[in-house]
Design a protein around this motif. Sequence first.
Motif, short mmCIF file in Angstrom:
data_model
loop_
_atom_site.label_atom_id
_atom_site.label_comp_id
_atom_site.label_asym_id
_atom_site.label_seq_id
_atom_site.Cartn_x
_atom_site.Cartn_y
_atom_site.Cartn_z
N ALA A 1 9.76 -36.13 -30.50
CA ALA A 1 9.76 -35.88 -29.36
C ALA A 1 10.75 -36.91 -28.69
CB ALA A 1 8.38 -36.20 -29.26
N PHE A 2 10.71 -35.88 -27.35
CA PHE A 2 11.82 -36.90 -26.66
C PHE A 2 11.54 -36.23 -25.48
CE2 PHE A 2 13.42 -32.33 -28.32
CZ PHE A 2 14.19 -31.55 -26.90
N TRP A 3 11.81 -36.74 -24.34
CA TRP A 3 11.81 -36.30 -22.68
C TRP A 3 12.96 -35.29 -22.15
CZ3 TRP A 3 7.97 -37.05 -19.68
CH2 TRP A 3 7.47 -38.00 -20.13
N HIS A 4 12.54 -34.07 -21.79
CA HIS A 4 13.30 -33.43 -21.79
C HIS A 4 13.36 -34.10 -19.91
CE1 HIS A 4 14.67 -28.55 -21.42
NE2 HIS A 4 15.56 -29.16 -20.59
N LEU A 5 14.41 -33.73 -19.58
CA LEU A 5 14.40 -34.39 -18.10
C LEU A 5 14.93 -33.29 -16.95
CD1 LEU A 5 16.12 -37.70 -18.69
CD2 LEU A 5 13.41 -37.54 -18.58
N ARG A 6 13.68 -32.36 -16.81
CA ARG A 6 14.19 -31.58 -15.63
C ARG A 6 13.88 -31.86 -14.44
NH1 ARG A 6 13.18 -27.15 -18.01
NH2 ARG A 6 12.28 -26.89 -20.27
N GLU A 7 14.08 -33.21 -14.05
CA GLU A 7 14.04 -33.25 -12.44
C GLU A 7 15.52 -33.33 -12.35
OE1 GLU A 7 11.63 -34.72 -10.02
OE2 GLU A 7 10.02 -32.73 -10.51
N VAL A 8 16.54 -34.11 -13.50
CA VAL A 8 17.98 -34.50 -13.48
C VAL A 8 18.41 -32.96 -13.28
CG1 VAL A 8 18.83 -36.00 -14.65
CG2 VAL A 8 16.84 -36.76 -14.40
N SER A 9 17.87 -32.57 -14.37
CA SER A 9 19.15 -31.46 -14.77
C SER A 9 18.22 -30.57 -15.73
CB SER A 9 20.34 -32.18 -15.51
OG SER A 9 20.70 -30.55 -16.10
N PRO A 10 18.72 -29.12 -16.28
CA PRO A 10 17.69 -28.19 -17.30
C PRO A 10 17.97 -28.55 -18.24
CG PRO A 10 18.28 -27.18 -15.51
CD PRO A 10 19.16 -27.96 -14.97
N GLU A 11 19.75 -29.51 -18.63
CA GLU A 11 19.86 -29.84 -20.26
C GLU A 11 19.31 -30.71 -20.32
OE1 GLU A 11 22.08 -28.05 -17.95
OE2 GLU A 11 20.84 -26.23 -18.34
N LYS A 12 19.07 -31.75 -19.40
CA LYS A 12 19.09 -33.57 -19.87
C LYS A 12 18.00 -33.87 -21.02
CE LYS A 12 19.74 -37.67 -18.73
NZ LYS A 12 21.31 -38.29 -19.46
N THR A 13 18.30 -34.71 -21.85
CA THR A 13 17.11 -34.52 -22.71
C THR A 13 17.75 -36.32 -22.67
OG1 THR A 13 18.27 -34.43 -25.19
CG2 THR A 13 17.00 -33.17 -23.92
N GLU A 14 16.40 -37.03 -23.04
CA GLU A 14 16.10 -38.71 -23.80
C GLU A 14 15.29 -39.55 -24.50
OE1 GLU A 14 14.87 -41.93 -20.66
OE2 GLU A 14 17.06 -40.36 -20.15
N PRO A 15 15.23 -40.09 -25.76
CA PRO A 15 14.48 -40.56 -25.81
C PRO A 15 12.64 -40.74 -25.81
CG PRO A 15 16.59 -41.85 -27.11
CD PRO A 15 16.63 -40.71 -25.84
N LEU A 16 11.81 -41.12 -26.37
CA LEU A 16 11.12 -42.15 -25.76
C LEU A 16 11.36 -43.16 -25.94
CD1 LEU A 16 7.84 -39.80 -27.49
CD2 LEU A 16 9.27 -39.09 -24.80
N SER A 17 10.82 -44.69 -25.07
CA SER A 17 10.94 -45.67 -25.04
C SER A 17 10.03 -45.74 -25.92
CB SER A 17 11.13 -46.01 -24.42
OG SER A 17 9.30 -45.58 -23.47
N ASP A 18 9.97 -46.95 -26.44
CA ASP A 18 8.81 -47.37 -27.19
C ASP A 18 7.45 -47.68 -26.64
OD1 ASP A 18 10.93 -48.28 -29.25
OD2 ASP A 18 11.24 -50.26 -28.36
N LEU A 19 7.20 -47.50 -25.71
CA LEU A 19 6.03 -47.30 -25.39
C LEU A 19 5.80 -46.03 -24.61
CD1 LEU A 19 4.04 -49.47 -23.06
CD2 LEU A 19 5.11 -48.99 -21.17
N GLU A 20 7.04 -45.44 -24.32
CA GLU A 20 6.25 -43.94 -23.87
C GLU A 20 6.14 -43.18 -25.96
OE1 GLU A 20 9.35 -43.55 -20.48
OE2 GLU A 20 10.21 -42.51 -22.25
N HIS A 21 6.49 -43.64 -26.92
CA HIS A 21 6.00 -43.66 -27.98
C HIS A 21 4.87 -44.00 -28.54
CE1 HIS A 21 6.90 -42.08 -32.11
NE2 HIS A 21 6.64 -43.02 -32.96
#
Length: 184
Positions: A73-93
Amino acid sequence: MREASTSHTLSPKEKLMNIISMTLLTLLLLPLSGWSKDLNLFVIQRSKNTNEVQYQLHVNDRCQIVSDHPVGAFWHLREVSPEKTEPLSDLEHMAYGVTNQKVAENRVSFDLGVLEHFRALEQRRITATVRYDPHTATCTPIVQTTINGQVAALERIYVQADERLVRPKVMYIVATNFSSHCFD
């Protein structure tokens, strides 16, 4: 008068470079069973913005699951850009991460979230099955879980939450696929 010779004797280094370049070209052109791809399974979106947690299944080019932990699982940061992704943080995991993966042939079952306090959703076993179509060389994942005692296909989970400082309070959840199911 002597004609210029067009033949050239290759040095051992040049011969090796030719072999390496031909091997690399072959690897690029042929689909190999060791190559892999990530198949989108489903997403979770909270009401506070359009960002999504994207879940993917890692398979080889024949749609075979070749890992003990193929779902990520990873974040798809649509608020920033349609292509922007980043890993989940430890807390989000702890809330959205994939746990307890069990692989059997062409399917994997798993849970979401590690700690009940942080878990975004009530614990439900999720099963992802993948099918390979040899005619089109495509992989098709099917994701299912049990909702209100019935097996349902899963594509998107929308969480309407009352945002609080420490832990959001879930008001309701909508899981969608070809039809919609609501549950508290």
